[in-house]
Structure formats: structure tokens, C-alpha cells
Write a protein that holds these residues in place. Structure first.
Motif, PDB file in Angstrom:
ATOM      1  N   GLU A  94      -5.683   1.095  -0.452  1.00 11.91           N
ATOM      2  CA  GLU A  94      -5.680  -0.311  -0.846  1.00 11.91           C
ATOM      3  C   GLU A  94      -4.276  -0.893  -0.917  1.00 11.91           C
ATOM      4  O   GLU A  94      -4.090  -2.104  -0.815  1.00 11.91           O
ATOM      5  CB  GLU A  94      -6.380  -0.479  -2.191  1.00 11.91           C
ATOM      6  CG  GLU A  94      -7.879  -0.208  -2.146  1.00 11.91           C
ATOM      7  CD  GLU A  94      -8.519  -0.320  -3.515  1.00 11.91           C
ATOM      8  OE1 GLU A  94      -7.751  -0.389  -4.508  1.00 11.91           O
ATOM      9  OE2 GLU A  94      -9.758  -0.353  -3.588  1.00 11.91           O
ATOM     10  N   SER A  95      -3.280  -0.036  -1.120  1.00  4.95           N
ATOM     11  CA  SER A  95      -1.905  -0.533  -1.154  1.00  4.95           C
ATOM     12  C   SER A  95      -1.404  -0.932   0.223  1.00  4.95           C
ATOM     13  O   SER A  95      -0.358  -1.571   0.338  1.00  4.95           O
ATOM     14  CB  SER A  95      -0.975   0.540  -1.728  1.00  4.95           C
ATOM     15  OG  SER A  95      -0.856   1.636  -0.824  1.00  4.95           O
ATOM     16  N   ALA A  96      -2.158  -0.570   1.247  1.00  3.80           N
ATOM     17  CA  ALA A  96      -1.791  -0.875   2.636  1.00  3.80           C
ATOM     18  C   ALA A  96      -0.468  -0.241   3.019  1.00  3.80           C
ATOM     19  O   ALA A  96       0.238  -0.727   3.907  1.00  3.80           O
ATOM     20  CB  ALA A  96      -1.749  -2.384   2.859  1.00  3.80           C
ATOM     21  N   PHE A  97      -0.109   0.868   2.347  1.00  2.00           N
ATOM     22  CA  PHE A  97       1.174   1.519   2.620  1.00  2.00           C
ATOM     23  C   PHE A  97       1.233   2.041   4.052  1.00  2.00           C
ATOM     24  O   PHE A  97       2.264   1.984   4.713  1.00  2.00           O
ATOM     25  CB  PHE A  97       1.389   2.668   1.629  1.00  2.00           C
ATOM     26  CG  PHE A  97       2.752   3.279   1.702  1.00  2.00           C
ATOM     27  CD1 PHE A  97       3.842   2.639   1.140  1.00  2.00           C
ATOM     28  CD2 PHE A  97       2.955   4.490   2.346  1.00  2.00           C
ATOM     29  CE1 PHE A  97       5.108   3.196   1.206  1.00  2.00           C
ATOM     30  CE2 PHE A  97       4.210   5.060   2.416  1.00  2.00           C
ATOM     31  CZ  PHE A  97       5.295   4.407   1.849  1.00  2.00           C
ATOM     32  N   GLY A  98       0.118   2.571   4.519  1.00  2.00           N
ATOM     33  CA  GLY A  98       0.108   3.080   5.880  1.00  2.00           C
ATOM     34  C   GLY A  98      -0.094   1.995   6.917  1.00  2.00           C
ATOM     35  O   GLY A  98       0.407   2.090   8.041  1.00  2.00           O
ATOM     36  N   ARG A  99      -0.763   0.921   6.543  1.00  2.00           N
ATOM     37  CA  ARG A  99      -1.073  -0.132   7.506  1.00  2.00           C
ATOM     38  C   ARG A  99       0.057  -1.140   7.637  1.00  2.00           C
ATOM     39  O   ARG A  99       0.312  -1.644   8.719  1.00  2.00           O
ATOM     40  CB  ARG A  99      -2.374  -0.824   7.073  1.00  2.00           C
ATOM     41  CG  ARG A  99      -2.901  -1.833   8.058  1.00  2.00           C
ATOM     42  CD  ARG A  99      -4.381  -2.106   7.790  1.00  2.00           C
ATOM     43  NE  ARG A  99      -4.589  -2.538   6.411  1.00  2.00           N
ATOM     44  CZ  ARG A  99      -4.580  -3.815   6.035  1.00  2.00           C
ATOM     45  NH1 ARG A  99      -4.350  -4.767   6.925  1.00  2.00           N
ATOM     46  NH2 ARG A  99      -4.815  -4.133   4.772  1.00  2.00           N
ATOM     47  N   ARG A 100       0.732  -1.428   6.506  1.00  2.00           N
ATOM     48  CA  ARG A 100       1.827  -2.404   6.528  1.00  2.00           C
ATOM     49  C   ARG A 100       3.129  -1.681   6.854  1.00  2.00           C
ATOM     50  O   ARG A 100       3.947  -1.378   5.992  1.00  2.00           O
ATOM     51  CB  ARG A 100       1.932  -3.118   5.177  1.00  2.00           C
ATOM     52  CG  ARG A 100       0.651  -3.800   4.717  1.00  2.00           C
ATOM     53  CD  ARG A 100       0.332  -5.011   5.547  1.00  2.00           C
ATOM     54  NE  ARG A 100      -0.898  -5.665   5.089  1.00  2.00           N
ATOM     55  CZ  ARG A 100      -1.414  -6.725   5.684  1.00  2.00           C
ATOM     56  NH1 ARG A 100      -0.819  -7.258   6.744  1.00  2.00           N
ATOM     57  NH2 ARG A 100      -2.548  -7.268   5.228  1.00  2.00           N
ATOM     58  N   LYS A 101       3.328  -1.395   8.127  1.00  2.00           N
ATOM     59  CA  LYS A 101       4.485  -0.585   8.535  1.00  2.00           C
ATOM     60  C   LYS A 101       5.801  -1.321   8.323  1.00  2.00           C
ATOM     61  O   LYS A 101       6.824  -0.695   8.041  1.00  2.00           O
ATOM     62  CB  LYS A 101       4.331  -0.180   9.994  1.00  2.00           C
ATOM     63  CG  LYS A 101       3.146   0.731  10.255  1.00  2.00           C
ATOM     64  CD  LYS A 101       3.082   1.136  11.718  1.00  2.00           C
ATOM     65  CE  LYS A 101       1.889   2.072  11.960  1.00  2.00           C
ATOM     66  NZ  LYS A 101       1.798   2.485  13.380  1.00  2.00           N
ATOM     67  N   LEU A 102       5.799  -2.644   8.450  1.00  2.00           N
ATOM     68  CA  LEU A 102       7.043  -3.391   8.260  1.00  2.00           C
ATOM     69  C   LEU A 102       7.550  -3.248   6.836  1.00  2.00           C
ATOM     70  O   LEU A 102       8.746  -3.006   6.597  1.00  2.00           O
ATOM     71  CB  LEU A 102       6.816  -4.861   8.602  1.00  2.00           C
ATOM     72  CG  LEU A 102       8.047  -5.780   8.507  1.00  2.00           C
ATOM     73  CD1 LEU A 102       9.136  -5.305   9.453  1.00  2.00           C
ATOM     74  CD2 LEU A 102       7.663  -7.223   8.817  1.00  2.00           C
ATOM     75  N   ILE A 103       6.640  -3.374   5.861  1.00  2.00           N
ATOM     76  CA  ILE A 103       7.035  -3.197   4.462  1.00  2.00           C
ATOM     77  C   ILE A 103       7.495  -1.763   4.222  1.00  2.00           C
ATOM     78  O   ILE A 103       8.528  -1.523   3.590  1.00  2.00           O
ATOM     79  CB  ILE A 103       5.858  -3.546   3.530  1.00  2.00           C
ATOM     80  CG1 ILE A 103       5.620  -5.047   3.507  1.00  2.00           C
ATOM     81  CG2 ILE A 103       6.124  -3.042   2.105  1.00  2.00           C
ATOM     82  CD1 ILE A 103       4.500  -5.476   2.600  1.00  2.00           C
ATOM     83  N   ARG A 104       6.723  -0.815   4.717  1.00  2.00           N
ATOM     84  CA  ARG A 104       7.040   0.593   4.465  1.00  2.00           C
ATOM     85  C   ARG A 104       8.422   0.955   5.013  1.00  2.00           C
ATOM     86  O   ARG A 104       9.240   1.565   4.313  1.00  2.00           O
ATOM     87  CB  ARG A 104       5.978   1.475   5.113  1.00  2.00           C
ATOM     88  CG  ARG A 104       6.195   2.971   4.910  1.00  2.00           C
ATOM     89  CD  ARG A 104       5.185   3.764   5.726  1.00  2.00           C
ATOM     90  NE  ARG A 104       5.370   3.509   7.159  1.00  2.00           N
ATOM     91  CZ  ARG A 104       4.470   3.829   8.088  1.00  2.00           C
ATOM     92  NH1 ARG A 104       3.315   4.379   7.728  1.00  2.00           N
ATOM     93  NH2 ARG A 104       4.708   3.577   9.353  1.00  2.00           N
ATOM     94  N   ASN A 105       8.705   0.554   6.237  1.00  2.00           N
ATOM     95  CA  ASN A 105       9.972   0.940   6.856  1.00  2.00           C
ATOM     96  C   ASN A 105      11.159   0.249   6.198  1.00  2.00           C
ATOM     97  O   ASN A 105      12.204   0.867   5.981  1.00  2.00           O
ATOM     98  CB  ASN A 105       9.934   0.612   8.347  1.00  2.00           C
ATOM     99  CG  ASN A 105       8.891   1.429   9.096  1.00  2.00           C
ATOM    100  OD1 ASN A 105       8.482   2.499   8.630  1.00  2.00           O
ATOM    101  ND2 ASN A 105       8.449   0.939  10.241  1.00  2.00           N
ATOM    102  N   THR A 106      11.024  -1.042   5.874  1.00  2.00           N
ATOM    103  CA  THR A 106      12.143  -1.727   5.218  1.00  2.00           C
ATOM    104  C   THR A 106      12.345  -1.211   3.796  1.00  2.00           C
ATOM    105  O   THR A 106      13.477  -1.142   3.313  1.00  2.00           O
ATOM    106  CB  THR A 106      11.895  -3.243   5.195  1.00  2.00           C
ATOM    107  OG1 THR A 106      10.592  -3.510   4.631  1.00  2.00           O
ATOM    108  CG2 THR A 106      11.979  -3.823   6.585  1.00  2.00           C
TER     109      THR A 106
END
Length: 351
Positions: free
Chosen positions: A154-166
């Protein structure tokens, strides 16, 4: 009469979170009002709004990375003695101001990005869970792991790659601020510890009268403190320079000087030694006229000024450096160069 004796239909009622009536049951005067219905956010129903929030979070993380790079650049490039005017504070150190502002921006942007991420993109569904005993049952442990996996999804950590990488970039760069600060803990003095303000031809100035010293100004058994010619107390680097160049002058009978080099470096029995203790750098000021010993007041290191300033007691590791002096054509005492070895405590590259 207790609440158990009152008929249930006669018990007072309250309103739940939805505005409905909740009747208190016998023995339970505080009924559970329940949770309000979940209202989805715009990011939950509009992917374009979710992407906008993602870009905002990524921008904050990128700004944090740039601020960290600015911190490092400021630390490396800005001189320590440069000052700037900041309204309404006044004149302050440019280096301190730059370091404080860039580090504050770097840390704030990471926090603001994490908060915005949590408020707009992570799940905000409120879940009520009963408390359990510390020793959880296997099915409870399985539920916890399942909840953790669900939360990660639900945190979308794996799906939201832009947020994760930055986010990874910001968190990776921020510690570099601390690494750069550690540089000052290491031995990077260059030649600063090997050189003082003394040089050939500089006259010895009485630190009390600020007048050049003549041999006749120094009596046998007296202790005089001196500094190099040209040094002034109003100079911005005076304290830094005098901490290395502080000199004590003693006049001995030439026959009482045991060390031949000390005798060659003296002028009419006048010897000049560094005033800085070689243990931890305290200023030496206690002189015993009969024994020609000087005592450091901090940790009682004792040096023999009639024998090359060698250590005869205490924790100091090496002798006091001697300054070679002479009497010039005008009858004043002057240095014939700098100290032959670094003054003050030992350090890694001293040898």
C-alpha cells in the motif's frame, strides 16, 4: 442502585461518530463509538493527482541532495575568516551561515518529503486492532507478517520508483555532511604546525611593554615573555599565532648552561624557549631561579632550561623547542630563524 439493576431500555444513550444513537449496555457505561467511514483522498481516485504528489516528493528529495552538495562545497571552498552581513543579525561567519542553511534544507526536505509521501500516497485507512499478550500465537505472527506485506504494497514503495530512487539518493548523500565534518578530526594541518611567526631578523618584543628587548633588559634569574616583531594584539589572527610563537626568555650564567647547542644558540647567556608545554599545549609560566626549571601548571611537567629544555618530570614527551637568537647591530635581541622543530604537543606527522 447499580447499573446492573437498571433495565437496558432506561440506560442513557450517546451518539456514535455517524450521528446514530449508541445505547450503553449494563456494566459498560462507555460504549465503543466506532470509526467514521473512510473517505478516499483525491490521490486514491485520480492517478494524475497521485503522480503530481509523487513529483512533489521527488522534488523535495532532489532538493535535499542539492543542499547536501552545497554543504560540502561550502565547507571546502569558503574561508574560515570570511564574514557576510545578514539582516537583521549583522555580520556573521559566511562559512557557518552556509553550513547551517544547507544542512537545514537537506534535513528539512527529507522530512517534508517523507511526510508528504505518507499523507498523500500511503494508505490512510484507520484499522482498529485489539491488544494481545506479548507472547503472540503463530496465527498472530502470521497476521503481522501479512499486515507488513500489505503495508509495503500500500505504500507503493515498489511501484513508485521515482520516489524510491530519489529517497535513496537523499538518504545516501546526507551522511556525507557528517563525513566532511570528520575531516577536522583528522591530521590535516599541512605545515601550519611546523611554522610560527618567527623568522630571521625579527626582533624579540617584550609582551608586557611592547618594546624591543636589549640584553641589558634581562637580568640573571628573571623570566621574560616575548613575541615576534610586527605582531599586534588587535590582529584578527593574533591568538592563533601567539599560541605557537609565545616565547620565554631567561638569562643564565654561561657556565651553568649544560647543553652545548643551547649555549651556541644563546646570546650572552640569554636563552629563548617556546612557552608552550609539549604535553597538551598549556602556557608555561612558573620558573625556579635556583634550579633553572620551569613548571607547567596544568599537569606539572617540568623542564630544565639549563639543559636544552629537556623533560625531567611529568607527562610531557619531548623537550621545549629552543629559538636561536643573537644581538643585532642596533643592540637588540633578534631571532636567527624559526624554531628548529614544531612547538607544542606531539602529533602523528611530527617525526
Amino acid at each position: 442502585m447499580s447499573s446492573q439493576d437498571i433495565p437496558e431500555e432506561n440506560l442513557p444513550s450517546t451518539q456514535d461518530a455517524h450521528g446514530g444513537a449508541v445505547t450503553k449496555t449494563a456494566g459498560d457505561p462507555f460504549a465503543d463509538p466506532g470509526l467514521p467511514p473512510h473517505e478516499p483522498r483525491i490521490q486514491d481516485v485520480d492517478e494524475r493527482a497521485a503522480q503530481r504528489s509523487e513529483r512533489v516528493v521527488a522534488f523535495l528529495f532532489l532538493l535535499s541532495m542539492l543542499a547536501t552538495v552545497g554543504f560540502i562545497a561550502s565547507y571546502v571552498s569558503l574561508p574560515v575568516d570570511k564574514s557576510i552581513y545578514v539582516f537583521p543579525i549583522g555580520h556573521i561567519s559566511a562559512l557557518n551561515f552556509a553550513l547551517g542553511m544547507t544542512l537545514a534544507v537537506a534535513l528539512f526536505c527529507i522530512g517534508a518529503g517523507a511526510v508528504h509521501w505518507a499523507r498523500t500516497l500511503m494508505s490512510d485507512v484507520e484499522v482498529a486492532d485489539e491488544r494481545h499478550a506479548i507472547a503472540a500465537e503463530p496465527d498472530v505472527k502470521a497476521k503481522v507478517m501479512a499486515d507488513f506485506k500489505q503495508g509495503a504494497e500500500e505504500s507503493a514503495f515498489g511501484r513508485r520508483k521515482l520516489i524510491r530512487n530519489t529517497m535513496f539518493g537523499a538518504l545516501a548523500l546526507v551522511p556525507l555532511s557528517g563525513v566532511m565534518l570528520l575531516r577536522d578530526l583528522g591530521p590535516l594541518p599541512g605545515t601550519k604546525l611546523r611554522k610560527t611567526a618567527w623568522s630571521e631578523g625579527k626582533m624579540l618584543i617584550n609582551q608586557n611593554t611592547l618594546q624591543p628587548l636589549r640584553p641589558e633588559d634581562i637580568q640573571v634569574g628573571s623570566l621574560t615573555f616575548a613575541m615576534p616583531e610586527g605582531m599586534k594584539e588587535e590582529d584578527h589572527d593574533f591568538q592563533q599565532e601567539i599560541a605557537k610563537a609565545a616565547l620565554m626568555i631567561i638569562r643564565l650564567q654561561p657556565e651553568n648552561i649544560k647543553d652545548k647547542r643551547e649555549l651556541d644558540w644563546s646570546a650572552d647567556g640569554i636563552v629563548a624557549f617556546s612557552k608552550i608545554c609539549t604535553h597538551v599545549g598549556c602556557p608555561i609560566s612558573l620558573y625556579e631561579q635556583q634550579t633553572h626549571h620551569v613548571l607547567c601548571p596544568c599537569h606539572q611537567s617540568t623542564f630544565d632550561l639549563s639543559d636544552g629544555g629537556r623533560v625531567i618530570f611529568g607527562p610531557a614527551g619531548h623537550a621545549l623547542p629552543q629559538l636561536r637568537i643573537k644581538v643585532n647591530d642596533k643592540g637588540y635581541l633578534e631571532a636567527m630563524g624559526d624554531f628548529a622543530e614544531p612547538v607544542g604537543p606531539a602529533y602523528w606527522e611530527r617525526g
